[in-house]
Design a protein around this motif. Structure first.
Motif, PDB file in Angstrom:
ATOM      1  N   PHE A  26       0.836  -1.206   0.000  1.00  0.00           N
ATOM      2  CA  PHE A  26       0.000   0.000   0.000  1.00  0.00           C
ATOM      3  C   PHE A  26       0.871   1.256   0.000  1.00  0.00           C
ATOM      4  O   PHE A  26       0.514   2.262  -0.611  1.00  0.00           O
ATOM      5  CB  PHE A  26      -0.944   0.019   1.199  1.00  0.00           C
ATOM      6  N   LEU A  31      -3.972   2.297  -2.166  1.00  0.00           N
ATOM      7  CA  LEU A  31      -5.065   1.331  -2.104  1.00  0.00           C
ATOM      8  C   LEU A  31      -5.549   0.938  -3.489  1.00  0.00           C
ATOM      9  O   LEU A  31      -5.800  -0.229  -3.761  1.00  0.00           O
ATOM     10  CB  LEU A  31      -6.229   1.901  -1.275  1.00  0.00           C
ATOM     11  N   LYS A  57      -9.412  -6.777   0.597  1.00  0.00           N
ATOM     12  CA  LYS A  57      -8.335  -5.794   0.442  1.00  0.00           C
ATOM     13  C   LYS A  57      -8.635  -4.543   1.261  1.00  0.00           C
ATOM     14  O   LYS A  57      -7.746  -4.001   1.923  1.00  0.00           O
ATOM     15  CB  LYS A  57      -8.145  -5.442  -1.041  1.00  0.00           C
ATOM     16  N   ASN A  58      -9.879  -4.093   1.252  1.00  0.00           N
ATOM     17  CA  ASN A  58     -10.231  -2.890   2.019  1.00  0.00           C
ATOM     18  C   ASN A  58     -10.100  -3.112   3.515  1.00  0.00           C
ATOM     19  O   ASN A  58      -9.660  -2.218   4.256  1.00  0.00           O
ATOM     20  CB  ASN A  58     -11.647  -2.422   1.663  1.00  0.00           C
ATOM     21  N   PHE A  61      -6.467  -3.037   4.264  1.00  0.00           N
ATOM     22  CA  PHE A  61      -5.998  -1.644   4.216  1.00  0.00           C
ATOM     23  C   PHE A  61      -6.323  -0.923   5.528  1.00  0.00           C
ATOM     24  O   PHE A  61      -5.487  -0.198   6.067  1.00  0.00           O
ATOM     25  CB  PHE A  61      -6.628  -0.920   3.030  1.00  0.00           C
ATOM     26  N   THR A  65      -3.222   0.558   7.899  1.00  0.00           N
ATOM     27  CA  THR A  65      -2.993   2.001   7.964  1.00  0.00           C
ATOM     28  C   THR A  65      -3.408   2.610   9.301  1.00  0.00           C
ATOM     29  O   THR A  65      -3.542   3.830   9.407  1.00  0.00           O
ATOM     30  CB  THR A  65      -3.740   2.723   6.821  1.00  0.00           C
ATOM     31  N   ALA A 105       1.582   4.166   3.784  1.00  0.00           N
ATOM     32  CA  ALA A 105       0.452   3.585   3.058  1.00  0.00           C
ATOM     33  C   ALA A 105      -0.750   4.519   3.081  1.00  0.00           C
ATOM     34  O   ALA A 105      -1.431   4.713   2.060  1.00  0.00           O
ATOM     35  CB  ALA A 105       0.091   2.230   3.671  1.00  0.00           C
ATOM     36  N   SER A 109      -2.453   6.928  -0.216  1.00  0.00           N
ATOM     37  CA  SER A 109      -3.830   6.687  -0.660  1.00  0.00           C
ATOM     38  C   SER A 109      -4.818   7.784  -0.302  1.00  0.00           C
ATOM     39  O   SER A 109      -5.963   7.739  -0.733  1.00  0.00           O
ATOM     40  CB  SER A 109      -4.322   5.367  -0.054  1.00  0.00           C
TER      41      SER A 109
END
Length: 197
Positions: A26, A31, A57-58, A61, A65, A105, A109
């Motif tokens: 990331f 993202l 994936k979300n 993330f 983060t 990361a 994003s």
């Protein structure tokens, strides 16, 4: 280092390896461009294992983060100007160093992913409120927002845009230019009082 021996320890070690790989992925791609396959490749696991541990994936993330907030850096109305300056100099020292993976990361994003935007806005909002608590002037929140935003800009320019003037900064320049700059908005004069009618 010894390999984990219990199933739970192996599972925890794999989850940590995936998390570290996700922060790197990331941090490099953001993202939008990062992939579960890329995370899995970095971690040396099958992509299905990434999803098994973190769901999507979300979701990964969101975990990758999470910014760590120090408990010792809280300011309040009893903080002296020296306390505030030292607090800001500590932050400046951290921001001049390579950002931790979770911050990298998130910063990568924050302009393209609503989740990152919200997380960064919340984190910066907390930092602004922390600084504003130590200032009793009516425009304390604005002064704090300018200071926090300036430090964010410095971080992005130094570590993501790699502007030469900021990547090559010397210790002397940190003391003579950056330190006064970082406190400038907070050190400014009080606003003029309005005459009573």
């Amino acid at each position: 280092m010894d390999e984990p021996t219990t199933r739970a320890a192996r599972r925890a070690a794999t989850a940590q390896r995936i998390l570290s790989a996700a922060q790197a992925e990331f941090g490099e791609y953001g993202l939008e461009r990062a992939t579960v396959r890329g995370v899995a490749r970095r971690a040396g696991v099958d992509p299905s294992l990434v999803l098994q541990h973190y769901g999507s994936k979300n979701d990964l993330f969101a975990v990758a983060t999470q910014l760590h907030r120090g408990s010792t850096d809280e300011l309040d109305a009893s903080s002296t100007p020296q306390d505030v300056a030292e607090h800001l100099f500590d932050i400046l020292g951290v921001r001049l160093n390579t950002p931790p993976p979770e911050a990298r990361a998130l910063a990568r994003s924050m302009l393209t992913a609503p989740e990152a935007t919200a997380a960064m806005r919340n984190f910066l909002g907390e930092r602004i409120q922390n600084l504003a608590r130590a200032d009793n002037r009516p425009d304390a929140e604005l002064r704090a927002a300018l200071t926090v935003s300036s430090i964010l800009g410095l971080t992005i320019a130094r570590h993501f845009l790699e502007l030469d003037a900021l990547t090559d900064i010397s210790e002397e320049q940190i003391d003579t230019i950056l330190r006064p700059w970082v406190t400038a908005a907070l050190d400014g004069p009080n606003p003029p009082s309005t005459p009573e009618s």
